[in-house]
Design a protein around this motif. Structure first.
Motif, short mmCIF file in Angstrom:
data_model
loop_
_atom_site.label_atom_id
_atom_site.label_comp_id
_atom_site.label_asym_id
_atom_site.label_seq_id
_atom_site.Cartn_x
_atom_site.Cartn_y
_atom_site.Cartn_z
N MET A 68 -16.52 -6.45 1.63
CA MET A 68 -16.65 -6.67 0.19
C MET A 68 -17.67 -5.74 -0.44
O MET A 68 -17.43 -5.15 -1.50
N ARG A 69 -18.78 -5.56 0.21
CA ARG A 69 -19.85 -4.73 -0.35
C ARG A 69 -19.53 -3.24 -0.24
O ARG A 69 -19.71 -2.48 -1.20
N GLU A 70 -19.05 -2.81 0.92
CA GLU A 70 -18.79 -1.39 1.12
C GLU A 70 -17.61 -0.91 0.27
O GLU A 70 -17.64 0.19 -0.27
N ALA A 71 -16.58 -1.73 0.18
CA ALA A 71 -15.43 -1.33 -0.64
C ALA A 71 -15.81 -1.30 -2.13
O ALA A 71 -15.30 -0.45 -2.88
N GLY A 89 3.53 0.60 13.33
CA GLY A 89 3.15 0.40 11.95
C GLY A 89 3.63 1.45 11.00
O GLY A 89 4.16 2.50 11.40
N ILE A 90 3.45 1.15 9.71
CA ILE A 90 3.74 2.09 8.63
C ILE A 90 2.51 2.08 7.73
O ILE A 90 2.19 1.08 7.09
N SER A 91 1.82 3.19 7.70
CA SER A 91 0.61 3.26 6.90
C SER A 91 0.18 4.71 6.84
O SER A 91 0.97 5.62 7.09
N ARG A 92 -1.06 4.94 6.50
CA ARG A 92 -1.60 6.29 6.53
C ARG A 92 -3.11 6.20 6.77
O ARG A 92 -3.71 5.14 6.64
N GLU A 93 -3.68 7.34 7.11
CA GLU A 93 -5.12 7.39 7.33
C GLU A 93 -5.87 6.96 6.07
O GLU A 93 -5.45 7.26 4.95
N THR A 94 -6.96 6.25 6.25
CA THR A 94 -7.83 5.94 5.12
C THR A 94 -9.27 6.34 5.46
O THR A 94 -9.72 6.16 6.59
N ARG A 95 -9.94 6.89 4.48
CA ARG A 95 -11.37 7.17 4.59
C ARG A 95 -12.14 6.40 3.51
O ARG A 95 -13.33 6.62 3.32
N HIS A 96 -11.43 5.53 2.79
CA HIS A 96 -11.99 4.90 1.60
C HIS A 96 -11.77 3.38 1.59
O HIS A 96 -11.38 2.81 0.58
N CYS A 97 -11.99 2.74 2.71
CA CYS A 97 -11.90 1.26 2.80
C CYS A 97 -10.52 0.74 2.41
O CYS A 97 -10.39 -0.36 1.88
N SER A 98 -9.48 1.53 2.61
CA SER A 98 -8.08 1.16 2.33
C SER A 98 -7.78 1.03 0.84
O SER A 98 -6.72 0.52 0.47
N LEU A 99 -8.67 1.50 -0.02
CA LEU A 99 -8.41 1.44 -1.46
C LEU A 99 -7.13 2.18 -1.83
O LEU A 99 -6.37 1.75 -2.71
#
Length: 481
Positions: free
Chosen positions: A114-117, A460-470
């Motif tokens: 919650m805080r980091e995102a 799975g189906i997704s992509r790389e995240t570097r931003h807390c999954s935003l």
């Protein structure tokens, strides 16, 4: 008695109101199946439709809210969540089967998310200008109603890693928790929801086929985030196909650990391998589920791992000295027991270990001893299946090329690990392993909550995240002159 159940027991949340369901199902303690921890509401399609209507209505204003307002609300909610962590650790243990230290860590990580995102949102959301002759900006906007369908193995952190970025990016959310352990996550979501406008966060519980099908087929739901089995993931894809939703799925895994000839099989390494196999009683998508070891080190590894398994303390996670709890539910328990039984019937050697903390109560819970399987081949069911329990098949290989071929021989591609003293050799393996992430001399998770990497193939189906999954929950668009 019912008076001892959590206050969210048997209820669901729509438009800021906690409602009582007519039909309910008991939530039991997997370490003692005679204990009823609470009840879960069995919502109907009509309840789902009302939740969607609530979310659609709330989206009109919430999507227009300022990002600073969203981040501030979430940080205040994080402070409130932090205050109730300690009092809910035991509940998570009782409904899920985790041990105390794992349960508390999961709850505290929810606060961190919650805080980091919230902090990440304030920089990531800003428009990005591209160099060139034409003025071009990359901008972001909320997408719409988001459905989050969460699993039973790690219900807290895997739910929060999706719900929190979805809300922060201006979406409204409908959560469908796992039926076997919904209570702790509902208590936490109740607290989160109280800091946001009605309808921003809704919770419906019950049958996956009823709730999930309704969410996937409704065109008002623009994103589905699912964590669970590959089989269920395929059904979600089919149900969502008619209205072409954005789908993000973390599915099954059959992670391979490759022990090379030069691996340093000391106590530290064996302890890391043991943890990679038995964390949460093996009920982790990214747990080690196959071990391939060079033939010259095979007997040494099996013996050292067997000795390490012997001293694992197994029992109810409520007891502070317990290191491994039960499986979460009867279906999974019977599945893993069946895998072991069929392997044994097929000629495999089954090595079990562990210390039973409460031998008299052993059969009252879904307990399985840490189990090593030898004498199997690549085509054995126990090797090809995602066991999702405290069992590990160990196979030998002659050459590095053979090890790579065996590790890639799977429908899954979530994680993998290479155990060697030579980092260059590990990187060479990693470049060819069909996995979303590869670890060296460990099999773990990414500690930085900003990061995650998707599974490949049927993982799975997704992509790389570097931003807390935003970035999973916002639409990116170009703005140009």
């Amino acid at each position: 008695m019912i008076s001892t159940y959590p206050k969210v027991s048997g209820k669901f949340l729509i438009d800021g109101k906690w409602l009582e369901a007519e039909n309910k199902k008991e939530v039991i303690n997997p370490a003692n199946t005679q204990e009823v921890v609470g009840e879960v509401a069995l919502c109907t399609k009509e309840h789902v439709d009302k939740a969607i209507t609530s979310a659609v209505t709330a989206f009109e204003s919430w999507s227009q809210s300022d990002i600073h307002e969203r981040a501030e609300k979430m940080k205040v909610a994080a402070g409130a969540i932090e205050k109730i962590v300690e009092e809910n650790v035991n509940l998570l243990v009782r409904e899920n089967g985790k041990i105390l230290v794992e349960a508390k860590k999961d709850l505290l990580r929810c606060v961190d998310i919650m805080r980091e995102a919230s902090d990440e949102l304030l920089t990531w959301w800003q428009p990005e200008s591209l160099d060139g002759k034409q003025k071009v900006q990359i901008r972001r906007r909320p997408r719409g109603v988001t459905a989050v369908i969460s699993p039973w193995n790690s219900p807290m952190i895997l739910t929060f890693k999706r719900v929190i970025p979805a809300i922060l990016t201006g979406n409204t959310v409908i959560v469908k928790p796992a039926t076997s352990c919904p209570l702790t996550i509902m208590i936490f979501l109740e607290k989160v929801a109280s800091y946001f406008p009605n309808g921003v966060l809704n919770v419906v519980t019950g049958s996956g086929s009823v709730i999930g099908d309704a969410l996937c087929k409704d065109s008002s739901v623009r994103t589905v985030a699912f964590v669970g089995s590959t089989e269920t993931g395929k059904e979600i894809m089919k149900a969502s196909a008619s209205n072409v939703k954005n789908i993000f799925m973390e599915l099954g895994g059959n992670d391979a650990a490759i022990i090379l000839e030069d691996a340093k099989l000391d106590d530290e390494l064996i302890t890391k391998l043991r943890f990679g196999i038995l964390r949460a009683a093996g009920q982790v998508c990214s747990a080690v589920k196959r071990v391939y070891v060079h033939e010259s080190r095979y007997e040494e590894l099996v013996e050292k791992l067997r000795k390490k398994f012997q001293y694992i303390r197994i029992g109810s996670g409520i007891q502070p000295d317990v290191e491994m709890g039960p499986l979460n539910n009867q279906s999974q328990y019977e599945y893993v027991k069946g895998l072991i039984s069929r392997a044994k019937d097929g000629g495999a050697e089954v090595l079990t270990g562990g210390i039973k903390i409460d031998p008299e109560g052993w059969n009252d819970g879904y307990f399985i001893e840490p189990t090593i399987i030898t004498g199997v081949n690549q085509n054995s069911e126990i090797v090809q299946a995602e066991q999702f329990g405290p069992v590990i098949p160990i196979l030998s290989f002659k050459t590095n090329e053979e090890a790579l071929k065996l590790a890639n021989d799977s429908h899954f591609g979530l994680r993998a690990s290479v155990w060697t003293e030579n980092e260059k050799k590990a990187i060479a393996f990693a470049d060819q392993l069909e996995a979303g992430a590869v670890f060296i001399n460990n099999h773990t998770v990414f500690q930085d909550l900003h990061l995650d990497f998707p599974g490949l193939k049927e993982s799975g189906i997704s992509r790389e995240t570097r931003h807390c999954s935003l970035e999973f929950f916002a639409d990116t668009y170009g703005f140009a002159n």
